[in-house]
Design an enzyme around this catalytic site. Structure first.
Site, PDB file in Angstrom:
ATOM      1  N   GLU A   1       0.861  -1.177   0.000  1.00 10.98           N
ATOM      2  CA  GLU A   1       0.000   0.000   0.000  1.00 10.98           C
ATOM      3  C   GLU A   1       0.899   1.230   0.000  1.00 10.98           C
ATOM      4  O   GLU A   1       1.763   1.389   0.857  1.00 10.98           O
ATOM      5  CB  GLU A   1      -0.898   0.002   1.247  1.00 10.98           C
ATOM      6  CG  GLU A   1      -1.907   1.134   1.260  1.00 10.98           C
ATOM      7  CD  GLU A   1      -2.674   1.218   2.586  1.00 10.98           C
ATOM      8  OE1 GLU A   1      -2.632   0.270   3.384  1.00 10.98           O
ATOM      9  OE2 GLU A   1      -3.298   2.272   2.819  1.00 10.98           O
TER      10      GLU A   1
ATOM     11  N   ASP B   1      -4.197  11.005   9.842  1.00 11.73           N
ATOM     12  CA  ASP B   1      -2.941  10.362  10.213  1.00 11.73           C
ATOM     13  C   ASP B   1      -2.338  10.928  11.482  1.00 11.73           C
ATOM     14  O   ASP B   1      -2.394  12.126  11.738  1.00 11.73           O
ATOM     15  CB  ASP B   1      -1.927  10.500   9.068  1.00 11.73           C
ATOM     16  CG  ASP B   1      -2.275   9.583   7.919  1.00 11.73           C
ATOM     17  OD1 ASP B   1      -2.265   8.357   8.138  1.00 11.73           O
ATOM     18  OD2 ASP B   1      -2.582  10.072   6.814  1.00 11.73           O
TER      19      ASP B   1
END
Lengths: 389, 254
Positions: free
Chosen positions: B34, B45
């Site tokens: 990924e 994040d």
């Protein structure tokens, strides 16, 4: 309530936030027309914040410039010194109804942080304010005030260390804490339903202004001018007038060091469509879709995006958007201080500067209302760097 | 069906050549790579990946270079590649052009963190047109109705966020995560992979034992890159980490 304004707005957030936004939407729909809620809101707006605010005819300034009559909607007289309190009281009451015990908020100039800290104290809610580290530095007085009210101020060190990064950090907090925490967004930005909620709570500005100008002058103004960062004070005053074609609405963005430079914060004039902070709107970004750093002399306008309803109003041609530079805003700041004995916020000075430009070209029986969204005490550190006595 | 290890790193962290080297190292023990497109405002994040995004962007990473990396990687490996991104870089390039380039470079799937299923109609039809697999995220507080919608919109796997929070290394797995995994498994026809907070063999093992079809690991690798930079040491440590996690998956599958 609208999920989108034309194509703008929406709910572009990570999945974990979707249930919280649905919960907020449900609660707001339940309470917004509830007589008891409205009564409580009105009570605090009047007795705590100091509404209604005057609509003041700036006669000295009008005479000096020559041309249209300039009226000032005195949001600077509210508790905390800015219009932000209108929304903070509304949302904090909603948070209480929802059973939340903790508030988080982002802030740029510190005005929304301050008003959130105030309502946190008033309603006995634990409050944390996210503020870019650069803004913490340039708005020391407001940081101190927030702490006086018992709020925790969290300096954000990531990204450009300004308002947009404070929003990112507040969202990261909310993703973990939504069960007991209410995210009190300070402008007409973010995912649905925030742009609608904040507009509704700020629309009291326009409602009062319309009634006041009809009482004083017996007619509607030719023109209304307000500054646009995220866009809450401008939507707040425009909303009541947007169906009157004879009233020209003008939103003033921060042109910083000039619209032809990289150093400005004029998302509507120089940005393009994009997606950030949960909304499709206009953003200043590079050719790769990375959000660009912005600049304005006023921290409150230093944001790369703008509320989705403004994007829509621009596309529809319902509002004219213009830019005012740091220098022009500073001159207006000095002018009002000197001619009227009123120190305007640097944000509001952008609106004032544009009104002063156009008043000259208008007839003396015509009227301009400037939304004086805040007072300038918080900006004195900045201004002292430019003007010495 | 074999249980999968999905290994995430940020494209261009700290530079495109290093990313290619790291992908090769990870692919020895990973089933899917990924690749994150760095973004200026990565609100989902935690600090580790935020810093990686900054390292990549400061070194001049561009969306077009992500495709270059994939193209180059395809000369060495058939390991499937999923791209993870925020919506704005895609929107800015134009969805159709983005998908076309992703497909042509050899990419297999796409995750857009901040695109909710409600707004994905055009996205889904274009992904189908260009042969790009879709992956949507589900969270512990996602309702059953939405999980079904997310499952219907996904064509490769459903990415289950194991916790309330942003990406980043956590010490323990909560019982909530296990309960939610079991609930999601029952509702989905797609394989369910679990991510967020997984950094050790034991984490991987526990999720697999409890029915996960795969695990996604990111910050644990990114921390290695943060510490050792662009070096052979980094590649070696990434490979070891992937091996450790894969062992956990195999133990959990028994």
């Amino acid at each position: 309530m609208e999920m989108r304004f034309g194509k703008y707005g929406g709910q572009y957030v990570p999945e974990v936030l979707i249930p919280s936004l649905k919960e907020l939407e449900k609660a707001y729909k339940e309470y917004k027309d509830d007589p008891e809620f409205k009564e409580e809101l009105d009570y605090y707006l009047k007795n705590y914040a100091g509404r209604e605010t005057p609509l003041y005819f700036a006669e000295n300034l009008t005479k000096k410039i020559g041309g249209a009559k300039i009226y000032l909607k005195r949001e600077d007289l509210l508790l905390g010194g800015a219009h932000k309190i209108n929304n903070s009281i509304g949302q904090a009451l909603l948070a209480k109804k929802m059973g939340k015990t903790r508030l988080i908020a982002e802030t740029g100039a510190g005005e929304h942080g301050l008003s959130s800290a105030m309502v946190g104290a008033l309603f006995k809610m634990k409050t944390r304010i996210y503020m870019g580290a650069i803004d913490v530095e340039r708005q020391k007085l407001n940081v101190y005030k927030m702490k006086l009210h018992g709020a925790e101020v969290y300096p954000v060190e990531s990204g450009s260390k300004t308002l947009k990064d404070a929003i990112n950090e507040a969202l990261r907090d909310w993703v973990e804490t939504f069960e007991d925490t209410y995210y009190l967004i300070g402008s007409v930005v973010g995912p649905y339903p925030y742009p609608s909620i904040v507009r509704d709570f700020q629309s009291v500005i326009g409602k009062e202004a319309k009634k006041q100008i009809l009482d004083i002058e017996g007619k509607l103004p030719e023109c209304i001018v307000a500054c646009v960062g995220g866009g809450s004070n401008s939507i707040g005053i425009f909303n009541e007038f947007k169906n009157y074609k004879e009233v020209k609405l003008i939103g003033v963005e921060a042109a910083g060091e000039g619209l032809d430079t990289e150093k400005h914060a004029a998302a509507l004039l120089k940005g393009k469509e994009g997606i950030l902070h949960g909304m499709l709107s206009y953003f200043l970004q590079d050719e790769d879709g990375q959000i660009r750093p912005t600049h304005s002399i006023s921290a409150g306008l230093d944001y790369p995006g703008v509320g989705p309803e403004h994007a829509y109003l621009k596309d529809m041609g319902a509002v004219e958007y213009v830019g005012i530079t740091d220098e022009e805003a500073l001159n207006a700041f000095l002018e009002l201080s000197k001619t009227e004995g009123i120190i305007p916020a640097l944000e509001s000075s952008h609106a004032l500067a544009h009104a002063m430009k156009i008043a000259k070209e208008m007839d003396s029986d015509e009227i301009i209302i400037v939304n004086l969204s805040g007072r300038g005490d918080k900006d004195l550190d900045t201004v002292m760097n430019y003007v010495k006595f | 069906m074999d249980k999968k290890l999905v290994s995430f790193i940020v494209a261009g962290d700290p530079n495109p050549e290093a990313t290619l080297k790291f992908m090769k190292a990870l692919s020895k023990h990973s089933d899917i790579i990924e690749l994150g497109i760095p973004f200026s405002d990565p609100m989902a994040d935690g600090e580790t990946i935020q810093m990686a995004d900054i390292r990549a962007l400061n070194n001049g990473m561009k969306v077009s270079k992500v495709f270059d990396i994939i193209r180059e990687f395809r000369k060495y490996s058939n390991t499937p590649i999923v791209v993870m991104t925020y919506y704005n870089p895609v929107f800015n390039m134009g969805l159709e052009r983005f998908l076309k380039e992703l497909k042509e470079s050899g990419g297999n799937g796409l995750i857009v963190v901040d695109l909710p299923v409600e707004d994905s109609e055009e996205y889904l039809s274009l992904c189908k047109k260009y042969g790009i697999n879709t992956i949507f995220l589900a969270a512990p507080n996602t309702s059953e109705d939405r999980i079904k919608r997310i499952d219907n919109a996904s064509s490769m796997f459903v990415y289950l966020v194991s916790l309330y929070g942003t990406t980043g290394v956590r010490r323990e797995i909560s019982n909530l995560a296990i309960d939610f995994l079991k609930r999601t498994k029952k509702l989905c026809k797609n394989p369910v992979y679990v991510g967020f907070g997984i950094s050790e063999k034991e984490h991987a093992k526990r999720f697999i034992e409890n029915g996960a079809d795969g695990v996604v690991v990111g910050s644990a690798y990114v921390k290695i890159i943060e510490e050792y930079g662009d070096s052979e040491e980094t590649a070696k440590k990434l490979e070891e980490k992937a091996m450790e996690l894969k062992e956990g998956i195999l133990e959990g599958s028994k």
